[in-house]
Design a protein around this motif. Structure first.
Motif, mmCIF file in Angstrom:
data_model
loop_
_atom_site.group_PDB
_atom_site.id
_atom_site.type_symbol
_atom_site.label_atom_id
_atom_site.label_comp_id
_atom_site.label_asym_id
_atom_site.label_seq_id
_atom_site.Cartn_x
_atom_site.Cartn_y
_atom_site.Cartn_z
ATOM 1 N N THR A 119 0.829 -1.207 0.000
ATOM 2 C CA THR A 119 0.000 0.000 0.000
ATOM 3 C C THR A 119 0.858 1.249 0.000
ATOM 4 O OG1 THR A 119 -1.755 -1.169 1.168
ATOM 5 C CG2 THR A 119 -1.811 1.238 1.245
ATOM 6 N N GLU A 120 1.922 1.249 0.811
ATOM 7 C CA GLU A 120 2.797 2.413 0.888
ATOM 8 C C GLU A 120 3.605 2.619 -0.384
ATOM 9 O OE1 GLU A 120 5.151 1.723 4.384
ATOM 10 O OE2 GLU A 120 3.425 1.898 5.697
ATOM 11 N N SER A 121 3.877 1.543 -1.111
ATOM 12 C CA SER A 121 4.708 1.669 -2.318
ATOM 13 C C SER A 121 3.892 1.965 -3.577
ATOM 14 C CB SER A 121 5.541 0.399 -2.520
ATOM 15 O OG SER A 121 4.689 -0.685 -2.880
ATOM 16 N N THR A 122 2.567 1.901 -3.477
ATOM 17 C CA THR A 122 1.723 2.168 -4.624
ATOM 18 C C THR A 122 1.436 3.661 -4.722
ATOM 19 O OG1 THR A 122 0.674 0.012 -4.332
ATOM 20 C CG2 THR A 122 -0.502 1.604 -5.699
ATOM 21 N N PRO A 123 1.746 4.283 -5.868
ATOM 22 C CA PRO A 123 1.472 5.713 -6.018
ATOM 23 C C PRO A 123 -0.025 5.994 -5.906
ATOM 24 C CG PRO A 123 2.694 4.860 -7.923
ATOM 25 C CD PRO A 123 2.330 3.693 -7.050
ATOM 26 N N SER A 124 -0.372 7.131 -5.329
ATOM 27 C CA SER A 124 -1.787 7.511 -5.160
ATOM 28 C C SER A 124 -2.398 7.954 -6.451
ATOM 29 C CB SER A 124 -1.936 8.651 -4.163
ATOM 30 O OG SER A 124 -1.240 8.389 -3.014
#
Length: 124
Positions: A119-124
């Motif tokens: 989740t943290e590594s996926t761009p928003s």
């Protein structure tokens, strides 16, 4: 309560370790197959979910559950007469444990969670 624009807080993941006395392993397993229905209801009412116990070599027991508020869940179970009765019966199964098993087991520190890192590594 969260607003439609604010995501709900992530549940706490709690893991703990205990050691079952090797000479009592068979009885410990029998006591969990099944657990008293009223104790299952208390665990759920406390707000714990996805609760599992895993048994390893030599009686090593790993527990895991998720909850929205672990302090509140622990307090609920600490005040529960049903949980007190269950834990009084279960306390003799554990090596080096003082007090009620559910209250005395120290949580382990989480060092990795796949979902969080993805989740943290996926761009928003």
């Amino acid at each position: 309560m969260t607003s439609p624009t604010q995501p709900a807080p992530a549940p706490s993941r709690v893991c703990f370790q205990l050691r079952v006395k090797p000479d009592l392993l068979d009885e410990y397993l029998r006591r969990h197959s099944p657990v008293w229905p009223e104790m299952l209801a208390e665990i759920a009412a406390a707000g714990r979910r996805n609760y599992s116990l895993f048994l390893g070599e030599g009686g090593q027991l790993i527990g895991y559950y998720e909850t929205d508020d672990d302090a509140a869940a622990r307090a609920y179970l600490a005040a529960s007469p049903i949980a007190a009765r269950w834990e009084a019966e279960m306390s003799r199964f554990f090596v080096g444990l003082e007090g009620r098993p559910d209250q005395a087991a120290a949580p382990l520190t989480e060092v990795f969670n796949l979902h969080d890192q993805l989740t943290e590594s996926t761009p928003s």
